[in-house]
Design a protein around this motif. Structure first.
Motif, PDB file in Angstrom:
ATOM      1  N   SER A  80      -2.419  -1.984  -2.945  1.00 11.24           N
ATOM      2  CA  SER A  80      -3.483  -0.909  -2.697  1.00 11.24           C
ATOM      3  C   SER A  80      -3.203   0.358  -3.276  1.00 11.24           C
ATOM      4  CB  SER A  80      -3.782  -0.778  -1.126  1.00 11.24           C
ATOM      5  OG  SER A  80      -4.488   0.312  -1.105  1.00 11.24           O
ATOM      6  N   ASP A  95      -8.955   2.132  -0.187  1.00 11.61           N
ATOM      7  CA  ASP A  95      -8.649   0.821  -0.851  1.00 11.61           C
ATOM      8  C   ASP A  95      -7.988  -0.112  -0.105  1.00 11.61           C
ATOM      9  OD1 ASP A  95      -9.985   2.084  -2.877  1.00 11.61           O
ATOM     10  OD2 ASP A  95      -8.216   2.586  -3.844  1.00 11.61           O
ATOM     11  N   GLY A 114       0.869  -1.136  -0.083  1.00 13.14           N
ATOM     12  CA  GLY A 114      -0.068  -0.059   0.039  1.00 13.14           C
ATOM     13  C   GLY A 114       0.865   1.251  -0.068  1.00 13.14           C
ATOM     14  N   LEU A 159      -5.614  -4.086  -7.012  1.00 11.95           N
ATOM     15  CA  LEU A 159      -6.222  -4.741  -5.877  1.00 11.95           C
ATOM     16  C   LEU A 159      -6.092  -6.419  -6.116  1.00 11.95           C
ATOM     17  CD1 LEU A 159      -9.576  -2.658  -5.298  1.00 11.95           C
ATOM     18  CD2 LEU A 159      -7.075  -2.828  -3.700  1.00 11.95           C
TER      19      LEU A 159
END
Length: 194
Positions: free
Chosen positions: A123, A128, A74, A118
């Motif tokens: 992410s 998200d 992420g 995803l």
């Protein structure tokens, strides 16, 4: 690692093109931290890409404690997405399309970028990343979680900016959420072998 960077590069570029080329010209928003960043840009003139990165810091702290792998993916995803939003800013106003065409095309481009990231457990940041973690715990599809949180952000934007045009943003989040749901649930077909 190279495959991961290539996926992040592709996804972030798609998000940057979709936002700058098709969403920004009409002062619309999409969901998640991108939507909040765009709202802050419209209200106070903040830089959307930099605001996006800063807004994600608390989420990363939470994600790091919950799942360090999602945190790492992420962090890279959001940093590169934020940078691509700023780098592709010159696309604003490049495509002269009617609002509905711009909304649909922009949402499809963003949806592909978000969905591909995803699907690979990367992410693009913020909501998200939270949606990925919630989906992992609750077994609810990540696309469904995203649409619900995004609707709240757009309704808030509607109340803040009082611009009925923002209702188009509901279409944006629906398309992005639908594409993310389809891409994350689609399983590759194995070739038939005798």
């Amino acid at each position: 690692m190279l495959k991961k960077l290539a996926i992040i590069g592709f996804g972030s570029t798609m998000i940057g093109i979709g936002i700058n080329g098709f969403i920004l010209p009409f002062h619309l928003i999409n969901g998640g931290m991108f939507g909040i960043s765009l709202l802050l840009k419209y209200v106070w003139g903040f830089k959307a890409g930099i605001t996006f990165i800063l807004l994600n810091i608390p989420v990363y702290m939470f994600a790091y404690k919950s799942d360090p792998v999602y945190f790492f993916n992420g962090l890279i995803g959001a940093m590169i997405s934020g940078i691509m939003i700023e780098l592709l800013l010159p696309l604003n106003g490049t495509f002269q399309l009617p609002i509905m065409s711009s909304v649909i095309l922009g949402a499809v481009i963003i949806g592909i970028g978000v969905g591909v990231m995803l699907r690979n457990h990367i992410s693009p940041g913020g909501m998200d990343l939270l949606a990925l973690l919630i989906a992992k715990w609750s077994k609810v599809n990540v696309g469904v979680i995203m649409v619900a949180t995004d609707a709240v952000i757009i309704i808030s934007g509607l109340m803040l900016l009082k611009d009925p045009k923002l209702l188009y943003s509901l279409l944006i989040i629906s398309i992005v959420g639908l594409l993310a749901a389809l891409i994350t649930t689609f399983h590759s077909v194995k070739p038939f072998t005798k």
